[in-house]
Motif scaffolding. Sequence first.
Motif, PDB file in Angstrom:
ATOM      1  N   VAL A   1      48.040  26.951  28.025  1.00 47.47           N
ATOM      2  CA  VAL A   1      46.917  27.626  28.686  1.00 47.47           C
ATOM      3  C   VAL A   1      46.828  27.279  30.171  1.00 47.47           C
ATOM      4  O   VAL A   1      46.471  28.138  30.996  1.00 47.47           O
ATOM      5  CB  VAL A   1      45.588  27.256  27.977  1.00 47.47           C
TER       6      VAL A   1
ATOM      7  N   VAL B   1      43.515  35.099  29.327  1.00 45.29           N
ATOM      8  CA  VAL B   1      44.233  34.928  28.059  1.00 45.29           C
ATOM      9  C   VAL B   1      43.949  36.116  27.153  1.00 45.29           C
ATOM     10  O   VAL B   1      42.813  36.593  27.070  1.00 45.29           O
ATOM     11  CB  VAL B   1      43.813  33.622  27.356  1.00 45.29           C
TER      12      VAL B   1
ATOM     13  N   ILE C   1      40.918  26.999  26.658  1.00 44.41           N
ATOM     14  CA  ILE C   1      40.531  27.902  27.744  1.00 44.41           C
ATOM     15  C   ILE C   1      39.310  27.355  28.477  1.00 44.41           C
ATOM     16  O   ILE C   1      39.243  27.368  29.711  1.00 44.41           O
ATOM     17  CB  ILE C   1      40.239  29.318  27.195  1.00 44.41           C
ATOM     18  N   GLU C   2      38.332  26.882  27.731  1.00 40.34           N
ATOM     19  CA  GLU C   2      37.115  26.336  28.352  1.00 40.34           C
ATOM     20  C   GLU C   2      37.446  25.110  29.201  1.00 40.34           C
ATOM     21  O   GLU C   2      36.929  24.959  30.317  1.00 40.34           O
ATOM     22  CB  GLU C   2      36.092  25.981  27.273  1.00 40.34           C
TER      23      GLU C   2
ATOM     24  N   ILE D   1      39.167  28.698  32.597  1.00 40.22           N
ATOM     25  CA  ILE D   1      39.462  30.131  32.564  1.00 40.22           C
ATOM     26  C   ILE D   1      38.289  30.846  31.892  1.00 40.22           C
ATOM     27  O   ILE D   1      37.680  30.309  30.971  1.00 40.22           O
ATOM     28  CB  ILE D   1      40.772  30.395  31.775  1.00 40.22           C
TER      29      ILE D   1
ATOM     30  N   PHE E   1      38.783  36.215  28.138  1.00 44.58           N
ATOM     31  CA  PHE E   1      39.526  36.087  26.882  1.00 44.58           C
ATOM     32  C   PHE E   1      39.352  37.398  26.117  1.00 44.58           C
ATOM     33  O   PHE E   1      38.244  37.750  25.717  1.00 44.58           O
ATOM     34  CB  PHE E   1      38.980  34.914  26.076  1.00 44.58           C
TER      35      PHE E   1
ATOM     36  N   LEU F   1      32.880  31.667  27.148  1.00 45.05           N
ATOM     37  CA  LEU F   1      33.855  32.527  27.819  1.00 45.05           C
ATOM     38  C   LEU F   1      33.320  33.936  28.062  1.00 45.05           C
ATOM     39  O   LEU F   1      32.364  34.377  27.430  1.00 45.05           O
ATOM     40  CB  LEU F   1      35.129  32.606  26.978  1.00 45.05           C
TER      41      LEU F   1
ATOM     42  N   TRP G   1      34.238  37.011  27.008  1.00 47.12           N
ATOM     43  CA  TRP G   1      35.135  37.529  25.979  1.00 47.12           C
ATOM     44  C   TRP G   1      34.889  39.008  25.681  1.00 47.12           C
ATOM     45  O   TRP G   1      33.808  39.538  25.895  1.00 47.12           O
ATOM     46  CB  TRP G   1      34.994  36.732  24.682  1.00 47.12           C
TER      47      TRP G   1
END
Length: 250
Positions: free
Chosen positions: A61, A67, A134-135, A139, A142, A189, A191
């Motif tokens: 990552v 992502v 990711i966190e 970033i 997602f 995120l 998302w």
Amino acid sequence: MKLLVFGATGGTGRCLVQQALAQGHTVTAFAREPAKFHLVGDNLRVVRGDILQAESVEAAVAGHDAVLSALGTRLPVRIVVLIVVVCKIIVRRVHLSRLGSVFVELGVPILAILLLSRRKTILSDGTRNIVRAIERAGIKRFVVESSLGVGDSKWRLGIFHNLVAIPLFLRNVFADKEAQEQIIANSTLDWVIVRPAALTNGPQRNVYRAGSNVGNWFVPSKISRADVAAFMLKQLTDEEYLRQRPGLAY
């Protein structure tokens, strides 16, 4: 953008990588078995890893801008077909009672399918590792492929999936997808969870329906993996479905 794609060896994953490269992105394809990934490109890097191993996920990552996940669960179709063939041979060559023949020809394959499709948590456990990585990397975006029929889109895949496929064979897969979605929804995120209808290998049309009212209880719907990938890539910069779960179908 520097993009990381999980599930890159699957049908939608390959489309994501191909289209992302064509759009000028730099892509990292995450694969448990890189030998199964045959795409090449100047801006493409393939890394070996396992979503169930947090360390390999975190290493992959780092350094990306966004992502995407096209992770899925493959049912062991070849094994089921082999069992069906063997059962048919047994029925033809072994003298069995009528009830015994029915059990061997129909009951054994059904029991095998139920056993092979028993509850697994690969998607949810792997996604938990991805979300955490990711966190920690800072970033935000997602984009994830799930499926129509999950969560509040239940009963929207058509009569065959609603009454046969999901209750008998895909119940546990969809339960894992629902847990996966919840993990993502509970994250910090930005998302987007994409819920496509039945997937095909058809061409990219760029004409489809998206939103919360996609799908029907009775009439089946479908969409190509190429169009799903195109829609997912669009969500990298589009705000329309941010923190939403749009369905996708023709």
